[in-house]
Design an enzyme around this catalytic site. Structure first.
Site, PDB file in Angstrom:
ATOM      1  N   GLY A 160     -15.329  -5.442  57.911  1.00  9.17           N
ATOM      2  CA  GLY A 160     -16.492  -6.312  57.952  1.00  9.17           C
ATOM      3  C   GLY A 160     -16.184  -7.661  57.325  1.00  9.17           C
ATOM      4  O   GLY A 160     -15.179  -7.839  56.620  1.00  9.17           O
ATOM      5  N   CYS A 161     -17.065  -8.621  57.576  1.00  2.00           N
ATOM      6  CA  CYS A 161     -16.818  -9.988  57.105  1.00  2.00           C
ATOM      7  C   CYS A 161     -16.905 -10.091  55.581  1.00  2.00           C
ATOM      8  O   CYS A 161     -15.981 -10.612  54.936  1.00  2.00           O
ATOM      9  CB  CYS A 161     -17.779 -10.960  57.775  1.00  2.00           C
ATOM     10  SG  CYS A 161     -19.528 -10.501  57.661  1.00  2.00           S
ATOM     11  N   TYR A 162     -17.991  -9.592  54.995  1.00  2.00           N
ATOM     12  CA  TYR A 162     -18.091  -9.616  53.537  1.00  2.00           C
ATOM     13  C   TYR A 162     -16.957  -8.826  52.882  1.00  2.00           C
ATOM     14  O   TYR A 162     -16.321  -9.327  51.938  1.00  2.00           O
ATOM     15  CB  TYR A 162     -19.437  -9.040  53.085  1.00  2.00           C
ATOM     16  CG  TYR A 162     -20.630  -9.955  53.196  1.00  2.00           C
ATOM     17  CD1 TYR A 162     -20.631 -11.234  52.633  1.00  2.00           C
ATOM     18  CD2 TYR A 162     -21.799  -9.529  53.822  1.00  2.00           C
ATOM     19  CE1 TYR A 162     -21.742 -12.053  52.709  1.00  2.00           C
ATOM     20  CE2 TYR A 162     -22.923 -10.344  53.911  1.00  2.00           C
ATOM     21  CZ  TYR A 162     -22.893 -11.604  53.344  1.00  2.00           C
ATOM     22  OH  TYR A 162     -24.003 -12.425  53.415  1.00  2.00           O
ATOM     23  N   ALA A 165     -13.630 -10.871  52.743  1.00  2.00           N
ATOM     24  CA  ALA A 165     -13.597 -11.920  51.719  1.00  2.00           C
ATOM     25  C   ALA A 165     -13.488 -11.348  50.317  1.00  2.00           C
ATOM     26  O   ALA A 165     -12.708 -11.836  49.488  1.00  2.00           O
ATOM     27  CB  ALA A 165     -14.848 -12.794  51.842  1.00  2.00           C
TER      28      ALA A 165
END
Length: 346
Positions: A160-162, A165
């Site tokens: 996932g994106c979060y 990061a």
């Protein structure tokens, strides 16, 4: 693995969910990857066929492939004609179509959360449905590429994106044993409105969004981050008034005596040969990663307190670019092929 990997033949690919933001980015990346051929683009079954450039006019005369409605019967028809399918679909839709594609010998690179968590019992709590294919959770390999140590199989689960990061920011120091044993990392992350998808909703309308926190303790990316880091976290996502990008600020307590040189050495060693991670001497800005496949990382230490700031484009490093990165590796191609217009980095 497909015979395409054993020859100079182009790797035949399709995108399901090509009408959405992440799927559209992926279609563009595949179209410019010299090792892949974009053979088909699909959207939900109820849609009328339309050209990709009518959905995204900036690609007029650049990518005019037709986006066709997907029907499950197409899986059998694509057998022997497609090497890999990229799924930019809702979680349940990805889970349902994946076995159909695998049965036809088609590799799957899934951008949804359908196969990210290894514990099926977490899906009702965090995704709102019962997982119907728990056996595939064990088969799927989670492809955070900078930390990928095992061969990639026929089913790849894109992070996932979060979590991308946050994990890239914290995993080096946790793996190195520099974080206090009883420390629970506190992560605050802000995403642009494109993270909510293209479907119109008042709560994510650009004119309505200011800056607000949401998903307290229950966001579906929390167990994914915890799975990656091997410890509990306090994760609070925010929605910001900008189109694309994620800025994550992660705070941890270090073990006594950890020096600034140790921190620098750990990050440098972890990402020395990772072309899509940039270590900065200043705090990242989402404007500098928007439209790029990079993750920018910066850190500041005050005694036993460490703040790590990371920034990515949620649609690229947080989705489409990472999917392409994984597929490149799966098919033994240059890792960053297709990620930079007109450039292939070996």
């Amino acid at each position: 693995m497909s015979a395409a990997n054993q020859s100079n033949a182009l790797i035949r690919s399709i995108v399901l969910g090509a009408a959405g933001y992440s799927g559209a980015e992926l279609a563009v990346i595949l179209a410019r990857n010299p090792f892949f051929e974009l053979c088909g683009a699909y959207a939900s079954a109820g849609r009328t066929p339309e050209s990709f450039s009518s959905l995204y006019p900036r690609y007029k005369q650049q990518l005019d492939i037709m986006v066709q409605p997907w029907l499950d019967t197409l899986a059998a028809e694509l057998s022997g004609k497609v090497d890999v399918a990229f799924l930019a679909l809702p979680h349940e839709a990805s889970e349902a179509v994946t076995p159909l594609l695998l049965a036809q010998g088609i590799d799957v690179v899934d951008l949804s959360g359908a196969f990210r968590l290894k514990q099926a019992e977490l899906y009702p709590q965090y995704y709102g449905y019962e997982h119907q294919h728990p056996e595939l959770l064990q088969e799927a390999v989670y492809s955070l590429m900078e930390w990928q140590t095992t061969p990639l199989p026929r089913l790849i689960s894109v992070p996932g994106c979060y979590p991308t990061a946050c994990t890239l920011a914290l995993l080096p120091i946790i793996k190195a044993g520099l974080v206090a044993d009883n420390c629970i990392p506190v992560i605050n992350a802000i995403s642009g409105v494109s993270g909510a998808g293209r479907k119109a909703a008042l709560s994510t309308s650009f004119c309505e969004v200011g800056l607000n926190a949401y998903g307290f303790f229950k966001h579906r990316h929390r167990p994914e981050i915890e799975q990656n880091l091997g410890r509990k976290v306090v994760f609070t996502p925010h929605l910001g008034n900008f189109k694309r990008g994620i800025l994550a600020t992660s705070v941890v307590t270090l073990k006594p005596g950890v020096s600034a040189n140790e921190i620098t050495s750990v990050f440098t060693q972890a990402y020395a040969n990772k072309p899509l991670v940039r270590l900065l001497s200043h705090s990242p800005n989402v404007a500098d990663v928007a439209g790029t496949p990079y993750c920018d990382i910066f850190w500041q230490q005050d005694g036993e307190q460490l703040v790590v700031v990371s920034a990515i484009d949620n649609l690229l490093k947080g989705a489409a670019a990472q999917a392409m990165q994984a597929a490149n590796v799966r098919f033994s191609k240059p890792e960053t092929a297709g990620l930079f217009a007109g450039v292939v980095n070996e």
